[in-house]
Scaffold this motif. Structure first.
Motif, PDB file in Angstrom:
ATOM      1  N   GLY B  57       0.794  -1.253  -0.051  1.00 38.94           N
ATOM      2  CA  GLY B  57       0.082  -0.078  -0.129  1.00 38.94           C
ATOM      3  C   GLY B  57       0.818   1.172  -0.162  1.00 38.94           C
ATOM      4  N   ARG B  58       0.236   2.244  -0.797  1.00 39.19           N
ATOM      5  CA  ARG B  58       1.020   3.672  -0.904  1.00 39.19           C
ATOM      6  C   ARG B  58       0.984   4.223   0.446  1.00 39.19           C
ATOM      7  N   CYS B  59       2.047   4.991   0.945  1.00 40.83           N
ATOM      8  CA  CYS B  59       1.924   6.146   2.028  1.00 40.83           C
ATOM      9  C   CYS B  59       2.455   7.519   1.571  1.00 40.83           C
ATOM     10  N   LEU B  60       1.580   8.325   1.569  1.00 42.46           N
ATOM     11  CA  LEU B  60       2.097   9.747   1.245  1.00 42.46           C
ATOM     12  C   LEU B  60       1.919  10.687   2.203  1.00 42.46           C
ATOM     13  N   VAL B  61       2.952  11.122   2.798  1.00 42.84           N
ATOM     14  CA  VAL B  61       2.854  12.163   4.063  1.00 42.84           C
ATOM     15  C   VAL B  61       3.595  13.552   3.573  1.00 42.84           C
ATOM     16  N   TRP B  71       6.734  19.497   1.608  1.00 36.70           N
ATOM     17  CA  TRP B  71       7.879  18.370   1.390  1.00 36.70           C
ATOM     18  C   TRP B  71       6.948  16.980   1.336  1.00 36.70           C
ATOM     19  N   PRO B  72       6.887  16.658  -0.007  1.00 38.49           N
ATOM     20  CA  PRO B  72       6.140  15.334   0.078  1.00 38.49           C
ATOM     21  C   PRO B  72       6.799  14.364   0.132  1.00 38.49           C
ATOM     22  N   ASN B  73       6.507  13.122   1.184  1.00 40.27           N
ATOM     23  CA  ASN B  73       7.165  11.947   1.251  1.00 40.27           C
ATOM     24  C   ASN B  73       6.487  10.777   1.010  1.00 40.27           C
ATOM     25  N   PRO B  74       6.529  10.448  -0.294  1.00 36.32           N
ATOM     26  CA  PRO B  74       5.673   9.180  -0.809  1.00 36.32           C
ATOM     27  C   PRO B  74       6.708   7.993  -0.363  1.00 36.32           C
ATOM     28  N   GLY B  75       5.646   6.981  -0.195  1.00 32.71           N
ATOM     29  CA  GLY B  75       6.676   5.625   0.233  1.00 32.71           C
ATOM     30  C   GLY B  75       5.433   4.445   0.034  1.00 32.71           C
ATOM     31  N   VAL B  76       6.062   3.326   0.408  1.00 26.92           N
ATOM     32  CA  VAL B  76       5.115   2.077   0.178  1.00 26.92           C
ATOM     33  C   VAL B  76       5.284   1.242   1.418  1.00 26.92           C
ATOM     34  N   TYR B  77       4.296   0.895   1.993  1.00 25.23           N
ATOM     35  CA  TYR B  77       4.406  -0.051   3.269  1.00 25.23           C
ATOM     36  C   TYR B  77       4.681  -1.612   2.833  1.00 25.23           C
ATOM     37  N   LEU B  78       5.899  -2.084   3.628  1.00 28.86           N
ATOM     38  CA  LEU B  78       6.286  -3.458   3.280  1.00 28.86           C
ATOM     39  C   LEU B  78       5.684  -4.521   4.329  1.00 28.86           C
ATOM     40  N   ASP B  79       5.298  -4.126   5.520  1.00 29.64           N
ATOM     41  CA  ASP B  79       4.718  -5.017   6.361  1.00 29.64           C
ATOM     42  C   ASP B  79       3.939  -4.394   7.326  1.00 29.64           C
ATOM     43  N   THR B  89       8.854   2.126   2.915  1.00 33.51           N
ATOM     44  CA  THR B  89      10.279   2.362   2.580  1.00 33.51           C
ATOM     45  C   THR B  89       9.894   3.538   1.479  1.00 33.51           C
ATOM     46  N   ASP B  90      11.050   4.295   1.215  1.00 33.40           N
ATOM     47  CA  ASP B  90      10.906   5.307   0.029  1.00 33.40           C
ATOM     48  C   ASP B  90      11.534   4.779  -1.145  1.00 33.40           C
ATOM     49  N   ALA B  91      12.064   3.535  -1.274  1.00 36.30           N
ATOM     50  CA  ALA B  91      12.477   2.882  -2.312  1.00 36.30           C
ATOM     51  C   ALA B  91      11.368   2.836  -3.508  1.00 36.30           C
ATOM     52  N   PHE B  92      10.323   2.756  -3.100  1.00 34.45           N
ATOM     53  CA  PHE B  92       9.312   2.622  -4.052  1.00 34.45           C
ATOM     54  C   PHE B  92       8.043   3.957  -3.727  1.00 34.45           C
ATOM     55  N   VAL B  93       7.531   4.366  -4.997  1.00 35.70           N
ATOM     56  CA  VAL B  93       6.677   5.318  -4.772  1.00 35.70           C
ATOM     57  C   VAL B  93       5.162   4.832  -4.854  1.00 35.70           C
ATOM     58  N   SER B  94       5.147   3.490  -5.294  1.00 33.62           N
ATOM     59  CA  SER B  94       3.862   2.857  -5.252  1.00 33.62           C
ATOM     60  C   SER B  94       4.252   1.576  -5.663  1.00 33.62           C
ATOM     61  N   ALA B  95       3.250   0.589  -5.572  1.00 33.75           N
ATOM     62  CA  ALA B  95       3.608  -1.014  -5.769  1.00 33.75           C
ATOM     63  C   ALA B  95       3.781  -1.054  -7.257  1.00 33.75           C
ATOM     64  N   TRP B  96       4.786  -1.431  -7.755  1.00 29.70           N
ATOM     65  CA  TRP B  96       6.070  -1.351  -7.273  1.00 29.70           C
ATOM     66  C   TRP B  96       7.054  -0.505  -8.063  1.00 29.70           C
ATOM     67  N   GLU B  97       6.753   0.788  -8.357  1.00 26.82           N
ATOM     68  CA  GLU B  97       7.469   1.816  -9.139  1.00 26.82           C
ATOM     69  C   GLU B  97       8.868   2.123  -8.399  1.00 26.82           C
ATOM     70  N   PRO B  98       9.700   1.952  -8.869  1.00 25.41           N
ATOM     71  CA  PRO B  98      10.975   2.565  -7.995  1.00 25.41           C
ATOM     72  C   PRO B  98      11.240   3.929  -7.851  1.00 25.41           C
ATOM     73  N   SER B  99      11.540   4.405  -6.860  1.00 27.14           N
ATOM     74  CA  SER B  99      11.556   5.875  -6.689  1.00 27.14           C
ATOM     75  C   SER B  99      13.086   6.313  -7.241  1.00 27.14           C
ATOM     76  N   ALA B 100      13.021   7.833  -7.250  1.00 24.39           N
ATOM     77  CA  ALA B 100      14.147   8.366  -7.726  1.00 24.39           C
ATOM     78  C   ALA B 100      15.427   8.016  -7.160  1.00 24.39           C
ATOM     79  N   LYS B 101      15.282   7.583  -5.626  1.00 25.45           N
ATOM     80  CA  LYS B 101      16.397   7.464  -4.822  1.00 25.45           C
ATOM     81  C   LYS B 101      16.009   6.868  -3.648  1.00 25.45           C
ATOM     82  N   PRO B 102      16.287   5.270  -3.487  1.00 24.72           N
ATOM     83  CA  PRO B 102      16.199   4.543  -2.304  1.00 24.72           C
ATOM     84  C   PRO B 102      17.053   5.117  -1.201  1.00 24.72           C
ATOM     85  N   PHE B 103      16.340   5.810  -0.163  1.00 26.19           N
ATOM     86  CA  PHE B 103      17.224   6.412   1.127  1.00 26.19           C
ATOM     87  C   PHE B 103      16.943   5.543   2.109  1.00 26.19           C
TER      88      PHE B 103
END
Lengths: 157, 157
Positions: B57-61, B71-79, B89-103
């Motif tokens: 699932g996507r989380c956008l804060v 300052w948007p913080n998009p991410g995806v729940y892993l567990d 994690t911020d490695a994905f912006v949605s399931a499962w699109e890789p983000s610009a920078k896995p931080f």
């Protein structure tokens, strides 16, 4: 936020219509003894396949080249839907230890089509450079040959 | 395989004993209207929290700074384990699109302790450099202040 390249520029896709039911392709992807029989493009082999098949589960597949060198591919499953969809990534080596280099996430799907299965592997990369490198490394030929091996295995199980 | 730095060198940890039951801290992390009340270190605020609470699932804060910049913080729940563990994690912006920078990948856990809750956030990075940068950006002070805000909220819900 950093701008992200369009997904199409970071994606490689392989798709085939395979004359086998989805359940057989699923088994070939998820049962270690079956996966070992098709996963690496011959003359490479796959001596090790440890598959903890659940979201967050670890997968470790080791490929062996013709000179006998081993190439471990550790990763983690992100999504597991029986007979439908398997998603895994090398961004983690276990749940949830980041790997040295997040390179790719693979989304493998299985759908009924013309009495067989539409088999599609979408491989997403974090950067355009990594997609290009993967293509240069022989993605299309390698995954294509493996799809042939997968189809051949599915025909005899 | 590339050598990977030991996890301890790529990790930042914040832990607190909070005088509130796990279920209240869980609610504060997972209900958007509650999360908005504590997530950003004041005087930053959190005008947007979209939380699709499931693995994949996507989380956008979105955090807003005192100058009104977002300052948007998009991410995806892993567990997602209710009242126990939340991994995103911020490695994905949605399931499962890789983000610009896995931080980073955050593992937030809640455990009973002394009538309250042991609250622990482990934040894992792909590189030592990113861990160092996160520390320089004020991880300990920022997450610490937010933990205080979280505890204060939990005391009044």
């Amino acid at each position: 936020m950093t701008d992200t390249a369009a997904i199409a520029e970071r994606e490689l896709v392989l798709t085939r219509l395979i004359a086998a039911p989805r359940a057989k392709l699923w088994r070939a992807w998820t049962e270690p003894e079956l996966l070992k029989q098709w996963f690496a493009p011959l003359p490479y082999t796959t001596p090790v396949a440890e598959l903890d098949l659940r979201p967050g589960g670890r997968c470790l597949v080791v490929m062996r080249d013709p000179e006998g060198r081993d190439w471990p591919n550790p990763g983690v499953y992100l999504d597991v839907v029986e007979n439908e969809r398997l998603v895994f990534t090398d961004a983690f080596v276990s749940a949830w230890e980041p790997s040295a280099k997040p390179f790719m996430t693979a989304i493998v799907t299985f759908a009924d089509e013309n009495g067989g299965t539409r088999y599609t592997a979408r491989v997403l990369h974090w950067t355009v450079a990594d997609r290009e490198e993967h293509e240069r490394m022989g993605f299309h030929q390698g995954w294509g040959q493996c799809a042939d091996q997968l189809a051949a295995l599915a025909a005899r199980i």
